[in-house]
Design an enzyme around this catalytic site. Sequence first.
Site, PDB file in Angstrom:
ATOM      1  N   HIS A 147      38.901  52.831  33.585  1.00 17.56           N
ATOM      2  CA  HIS A 147      39.283  51.386  34.233  1.00 17.56           C
ATOM      3  C   HIS A 147      38.694  50.238  33.340  1.00 17.56           C
ATOM      4  O   HIS A 147      38.747  48.751  33.616  1.00 17.56           O
ATOM      5  CB  HIS A 147      39.292  51.095  35.711  1.00 17.56           C
ATOM      6  CG  HIS A 147      40.646  51.719  35.797  1.00 17.56           C
ATOM      7  ND1 HIS A 147      41.976  52.081  35.815  1.00 17.56           N
ATOM      8  CD2 HIS A 147      40.246  53.046  36.852  1.00 17.56           C
ATOM      9  CE1 HIS A 147      42.507  52.965  36.960  1.00 17.56           C
ATOM     10  NE2 HIS A 147      41.088  53.377  37.456  1.00 17.56           N
TER      11      HIS A 147
ATOM     12  N   HIS B  53      46.279  56.903  37.391  1.00 21.33           N
ATOM     13  CA  HIS B  53      46.072  55.329  37.362  1.00 21.33           C
ATOM     14  C   HIS B  53      46.428  54.993  36.059  1.00 21.33           C
ATOM     15  O   HIS B  53      45.598  55.666  35.161  1.00 21.33           O
ATOM     16  CB  HIS B  53      44.141  55.601  38.168  1.00 21.33           C
ATOM     17  CG  HIS B  53      44.432  55.742  39.597  1.00 21.33           C
ATOM     18  ND1 HIS B  53      43.750  56.662  39.788  1.00 21.33           N
ATOM     19  CD2 HIS B  53      44.853  54.654  40.090  1.00 21.33           C
ATOM     20  CE1 HIS B  53      43.373  56.308  40.703  1.00 21.33           C
ATOM     21  NE2 HIS B  53      43.950  55.276  42.106  1.00 21.33           N
TER      22      HIS B  53
ATOM     23  N   ASP C  46      43.802  63.091  39.731  1.00 21.56           N
ATOM     24  CA  ASP C  46      43.990  62.798  41.088  1.00 21.56           C
ATOM     25  C   ASP C  46      45.944  63.183  40.773  1.00 21.56           C
ATOM     26  O   ASP C  46      46.035  61.918  42.172  1.00 21.56           O
ATOM     27  CB  ASP C  46      43.413  60.881  41.339  1.00 21.56           C
ATOM     28  CG  ASP C  46      43.504  60.544  39.856  1.00 21.56           C
ATOM     29  OD1 ASP C  46      43.846  60.656  38.897  1.00 21.56           O
ATOM     30  OD2 ASP C  46      42.540  59.188  39.963  1.00 21.56           O
TER      31      ASP C  46
ATOM     32  N   ASP D 248      44.946  60.702  34.449  1.00 24.48           N
ATOM     33  CA  ASP D 248      44.684  59.908  35.149  1.00 24.48           C
ATOM     34  C   ASP D 248      46.293  59.687  35.979  1.00 24.48           C
ATOM     35  O   ASP D 248      46.458  59.118  34.911  1.00 24.48           O
ATOM     36  CB  ASP D 248      43.592  59.655  35.024  1.00 24.48           C
ATOM     37  CG  ASP D 248      42.878  59.128  36.788  1.00 24.48           C
ATOM     38  OD1 ASP D 248      41.879  59.339  36.615  1.00 24.48           O
ATOM     39  OD2 ASP D 248      43.410  58.115  37.716  1.00 24.48           O
TER      40      ASP D 248
HETATM   41 ZN   LIG Z   1      43.021  57.917  38.731  1.00 21.02          ZN
END
Ligand SMILES: [Zn+2]
Length: 307
Positions: free
Chosen positions: A126, A165, A244, A163
């Site tokens: 991120h 996200h 995740d 991931d």
């Molecule tokens: Zn994540």
Amino acid sequence: MLTAFISHQDCEQHNMGPEHPESPLRLVAIKRQLERSGLAQQLDHHSAVPALAEQILLAHSRYHMEKLAFQLPEQGIVWTDDDTALCPHSLRAASLAVGSVILATNRVLNSKANNAFCAVRPPGHHAEHELPMGFCLYNNVAIGALHALQQPGIERVAIFDFDVHHGNGTVDIFKDRPEVMVCSTFQHPFYPDRYSYLERPNIINCPLPAFSDGYAFRKVVEQRCLPALQAHKPDIIFISAGFDAHAEDPMADLRLHEDDYRWVTQLLLSVANQYANGRLVSVLEGGYNPDALARSVEAHLQVLAGF
Ligand SMILES: [Zn+2]
């Protein structure tokens, strides 16, 4: 197959408080699982050294580095956004996370290992060029990719991010670098929702609705990511390995299992074998149920190490 396992004890010193899901216990759980299963003994263990400032500056501005250094507390915790914090040890851990990826990349490029896994935190995907966010300070995998591009014979890189996200930071850093392909599968709509609609030949965004299972994941990887990777012909593959999207993860709502991680690892390894002489560097991102995380990393490493 020789798989390097790269980490550093001080990555466990980064601590954002007892309630924070991005906890040192994640690395403890991974290492315990690998010891218990015996897989740890089959891996080539190395301890990272901190990255140099000039290596971090491959992906980030000097302002980004100086601001984090300025914010670093002498004691306690300082928040850089709603969910990302610094403790006194955070920048050393972040620098060791980057250093792990540099070491992994060097070992793979120098044929000291077939592939490598970096068990590091804080995660990185991120972190944008000039913005820490979402538990991430420096973009570990992006710095590894840019370091690889400085080495002879490395002209094209692919980063695969599974991931849950979206890896907005990695897209931010490479959106105008066509030699780096970024393929991401992620839950959508969901955090962070930056760059998730960006369309570029080198940016392959694969949003998946909440509650998508392994079948939907495999389908989009086969239909969109695989042809893109084959067309890009990378000289090395990096994985932003966040676990995740696992069905047991508390943070999100995708429904992957260890077998899905085994499958995608095998697929990426075969692309690496086809175009990149097997060169592959995998870097831990998210995964917040320590037990599911540890089992998923074990499955991922079994494939990387050829078991
Ligand atoms: Zn994540």
